[in-house]
Design a protein around this motif. Structure first.
Motif, PDB file in Angstrom:
ATOM      1  N   ALA A  43       1.117   7.465  -6.215  1.00  0.00           N
ATOM      2  CA  ALA A  43       0.101   8.527  -6.140  1.00  0.00           C
ATOM      3  C   ALA A  43       0.717   9.881  -5.803  1.00  0.00           C
ATOM      4  O   ALA A  43       0.250  10.916  -6.288  1.00  0.00           O
ATOM      5  N   GLU A  44       1.779   9.873  -5.014  1.00  0.00           N
ATOM      6  CA  GLU A  44       2.420  11.123  -4.594  1.00  0.00           C
ATOM      7  C   GLU A  44       3.555  11.554  -5.528  1.00  0.00           C
ATOM      8  O   GLU A  44       4.235  12.540  -5.273  1.00  0.00           O
ATOM      9  N   GLU A  86       0.834  -1.207   0.000  1.00  0.00           N
ATOM     10  CA  GLU A  86       0.000   0.000   0.000  1.00  0.00           C
ATOM     11  C   GLU A  86       0.865   1.251   0.000  1.00  0.00           C
ATOM     12  O   GLU A  86       0.545   2.236  -0.678  1.00  0.00           O
ATOM     13  N   PHE A  87       1.954   1.220   0.762  1.00  0.00           N
ATOM     14  CA  PHE A  87       2.879   2.355   0.773  1.00  0.00           C
ATOM     15  C   PHE A  87       3.465   2.577  -0.622  1.00  0.00           C
ATOM     16  O   PHE A  87       3.580   3.720  -1.078  1.00  0.00           O
ATOM     17  N   ARG A 119       6.315   0.459 -10.485  1.00  0.00           N
ATOM     18  CA  ARG A 119       5.468  -0.219  -9.498  1.00  0.00           C
ATOM     19  C   ARG A 119       4.858  -1.478 -10.092  1.00  0.00           C
ATOM     20  O   ARG A 119       4.805  -2.531  -9.443  1.00  0.00           O
ATOM     21  N   ASP A 126       2.077   1.913  -3.429  1.00  0.00           N
ATOM     22  CA  ASP A 126       1.018   2.552  -4.215  1.00  0.00           C
ATOM     23  C   ASP A 126       0.937   4.043  -3.888  1.00  0.00           C
ATOM     24  O   ASP A 126       0.721   4.874  -4.776  1.00  0.00           O
ATOM     25  N   THR A 127       1.132   4.380  -2.617  1.00  0.00           N
ATOM     26  CA  THR A 127       1.137   5.784  -2.206  1.00  0.00           C
ATOM     27  C   THR A 127       2.296   6.537  -2.854  1.00  0.00           C
ATOM     28  O   THR A 127       2.139   7.691  -3.267  1.00  0.00           O
ATOM     29  N   THR A 128       3.459   5.891  -2.966  1.00  0.00           N
ATOM     30  CA  THR A 128       4.600   6.569  -3.595  1.00  0.00           C
ATOM     31  C   THR A 128       4.315   6.886  -5.059  1.00  0.00           C
ATOM     32  O   THR A 128       4.802   7.896  -5.574  1.00  0.00           O
TER      33      THR A 128
END
Length: 183
Positions: free
Chosen positions: A151-152, A144-145, A160, A147-149
């Motif tokens: 998104a950010e 999940e982290f 990814r 995926d956050t990287t």
């Protein structure tokens, strides 16, 4: 078929599902005709993986620095144990002998080896498949982290996507094998 490099803990962890998944992953390697490349220890998840892979007919190559041979209790029953000078040479040898890379539960050493290998892929130093076995949700927060990287804006979506994950050894090996068969 393929030599699969697995990064994982030299401890068993608290959840029995981790040990069961390591054993099943080793069995699956042998059943599918793959070999195993790993850190060479006889203890923890590492030992369970190696033992189950060998019991299922897989060739097993361990790579261990001299200073860890006694500390990690080097496995004496492997097809081959490669002794190297240091951790840098360990990672290089493991990468050289592998056709794909997988991470099972483990600690900082597991994470360090895995992320360096994934970074090498990102930098174009290899194009080998790379995956994570998310046993009992162990790596769910990490995935999940990541995926956050994306998104950010800190991780490219293609990079990814180059990392596959599965919740069972069979599901993950299916994904790895599909990527091995690509030209």
């Amino acid at each position: 078929m393929a030599q699969i490099c697995v990064y994982l803990g030299s401890r068993e962890g608290e959840n029995p599902a981790f040990l069961a998944a390591a054993r099943r992953f080793g069995e699956s390697l042998g059943e599918r005709g793959h070999g195993l490349v790993y850190g060479g220890a006889s203890v923890g998840l590492m030992g369970a993986l190696a033992d189950s892979a060998m019991a299922s007919g897989a060739e097993v190559v361990g790579v261990m620095p001299h200073h860890l041979v006694d500390r990690e209790l080097a496995h004496t029953g492997l097809t081959r144990l490669i002794r190297v000078a240091d951790m840098h040479e360990r990672k290089a040898q493991m990468a050289e002998h592998a056709d794909a890379f997988v991470m099972l539960p483990g600690g900082i050493g597991t994470l360090e080896e895995f992320f360096e290998t994934w970074t090498w892929r990102y930098l174009g130093l290899h194009a080998k498949p790379i995956g994570v076995l998310d046993s009992a949700g162990f790596y769910r927060p990490l995935l999940e982290f990541l995926d956050t990287t994306v998104a950010e804006g800190f991780l490219n979506a293609d990079t990814r996507r180059s990392l596959v994950s599965g919740t069972t050894p069979e599901a993950l090996l299916d994904l790895i094998e599909a990527r091995l068969s690509r030209p």
